[in-house]
Design a protein around this motif. Structure first.
Motif, PDB file in Angstrom:
ATOM      1  N   ALA A 263       4.065   5.572  -7.185  1.00 56.01           N
ATOM      2  CA  ALA A 263       3.811   4.266  -7.776  1.00 56.01           C
ATOM      3  C   ALA A 263       5.037   3.383  -7.636  1.00 56.01           C
ATOM      4  O   ALA A 263       6.159   3.873  -7.477  1.00 56.01           O
ATOM      5  N   ARG A 264       4.807   2.082  -7.718  1.00 59.12           N
ATOM      6  CA  ARG A 264       5.894   1.109  -7.565  1.00 59.12           C
ATOM      7  C   ARG A 264       5.852   0.117  -8.719  1.00 59.12           C
ATOM      8  O   ARG A 264       4.769  -0.313  -9.131  1.00 59.12           O
TER       9      ARG A 264
ATOM     10  N   SER B 285      14.937  -4.406  -5.488  1.00 59.75           N
ATOM     11  CA  SER B 285      14.748  -4.559  -6.924  1.00 59.75           C
ATOM     12  C   SER B 285      13.655  -3.651  -7.480  1.00 59.75           C
ATOM     13  O   SER B 285      13.502  -3.525  -8.691  1.00 59.75           O
ATOM     14  N   HIS B 286      12.903  -3.020  -6.600  1.00 51.81           N
ATOM     15  CA  HIS B 286      11.785  -2.204  -7.047  1.00 51.81           C
ATOM     16  C   HIS B 286      12.228  -0.823  -7.531  1.00 51.81           C
ATOM     17  O   HIS B 286      13.298  -0.331  -7.170  1.00 51.81           O
ATOM     18  N   VAL B 287      11.365  -0.234  -8.333  1.00 52.67           N
ATOM     19  CA  VAL B 287      11.502   1.150  -8.762  1.00 52.67           C
ATOM     20  C   VAL B 287      10.290   1.906  -8.241  1.00 52.67           C
ATOM     21  O   VAL B 287       9.156   1.450  -8.402  1.00 52.67           O
ATOM     22  N   MET B 288      10.537   3.037  -7.613  1.00 53.56           N
ATOM     23  CA  MET B 288       9.460   3.889  -7.134  1.00 53.56           C
ATOM     24  C   MET B 288       9.460   5.171  -7.960  1.00 53.56           C
ATOM     25  O   MET B 288      10.523   5.665  -8.345  1.00 53.56           O
TER      26      MET B 288
ATOM     27  N   TYR C  61       1.370  -0.708  -8.697  1.00 52.82           N
ATOM     28  CA  TYR C  61       0.859  -0.296  -7.396  1.00 52.82           C
ATOM     29  C   TYR C  61       0.891   1.216  -7.341  1.00 52.82           C
ATOM     30  O   TYR C  61       1.925   1.821  -7.628  1.00 52.82           O
ATOM     31  N   TRP C  62      -0.234   1.786  -6.941  1.00 52.85           N
ATOM     32  CA  TRP C  62      -0.376   3.236  -6.940  1.00 52.85           C
ATOM     33  C   TRP C  62      -0.908   3.724  -5.599  1.00 52.85           C
ATOM     34  O   TRP C  62      -1.751   3.072  -4.980  1.00 52.85           O
TER      35      TRP C  62
ATOM     36  N   GLN D 193       0.846  -1.189   0.000  1.00 51.05           N
ATOM     37  CA  GLN D 193       0.000   0.000   0.000  1.00 51.05           C
ATOM     38  C   GLN D 193       0.888   1.247   0.000  1.00 51.05           C
ATOM     39  O   GLN D 193       1.910   1.276   0.689  1.00 51.05           O
ATOM     40  N   LEU D 194       0.502   2.228  -0.798  1.00 54.41           N
ATOM     41  CA  LEU D 194       1.262   3.458  -0.903  1.00 54.41           C
ATOM     42  C   LEU D 194       0.383   4.621  -0.466  1.00 54.41           C
ATOM     43  O   LEU D 194      -0.753   4.759  -0.928  1.00 54.41           O
ATOM     44  N   GLN D 195       0.899   5.453   0.415  1.00 51.33           N
ATOM     45  CA  GLN D 195       0.135   6.561   0.974  1.00 51.33           C
ATOM     46  C   GLN D 195       0.884   7.859   0.727  1.00 51.33           C
ATOM     47  O   GLN D 195       1.914   8.112   1.338  1.00 51.33           O
TER      48      GLN D 195
END
Length: 120
Positions: free
Chosen positions: A95-96, A29-32, A109-110, A1-3
């Motif tokens: 976002a991710r 490994s993720h990009v935000m 994911y937003w 979850q992104l807040q």
């Protein structure tokens, strides 16, 4: 979850810092990224950061004025926005994604938007 948070109403030339708290696991490994969407316009890429290495990427329109950063210990993404212009008025979204890209479809994911209004 992104807040996402930190939006507001400012004058041209002012600064704002947006924050996006990421829960549920953000891995090296993720990009935000930050995107924005102005009324009547498509969502557009603003900036991105590789969560692990910290490598950053910017849209040309904001490159000299905005800075994306992250605090891995706090699982929080930031966007420092300086020298704001009326053209920066938009809803800003974090976002991710699992790999780097600049199109919204690349991100799965937003967070909810945070509104930024820049008055001239």
């Amino acid at each position: 979850q992104l807040q996402a948070s930190g939006g507001g109403f400012v004058q041209a030339g002012d600064s704002l810092r947006l924050a996006c708290e990421a829960s549920g696991g953000t891995y090296s490994s993720h990009v935000m990224a930050w995107f924005r969407q102005a009324p009547g316009k498509e969502r557009e890429f603003v900036a991105a950061i590789r969560w692990g290495s910290g490598a950053t990427y910017y849209a040309d329109a904001v490159k000299a004025r905005f800075t994306i950063s992250r605090d891995r210990a706090k699982s929080t993404l930031y966007l420092q926005m300086n020298s704001l212009e009326p053209e920066d008025t938009a809803d800003y979204y974090c976002a991710r994604a699992v790999r780097y890209g600049t199109t919204p479809n690349n991100f799965h994911y937003w967070g909810q938007g945070t509104e930024v209004t820049v008055s001239s």
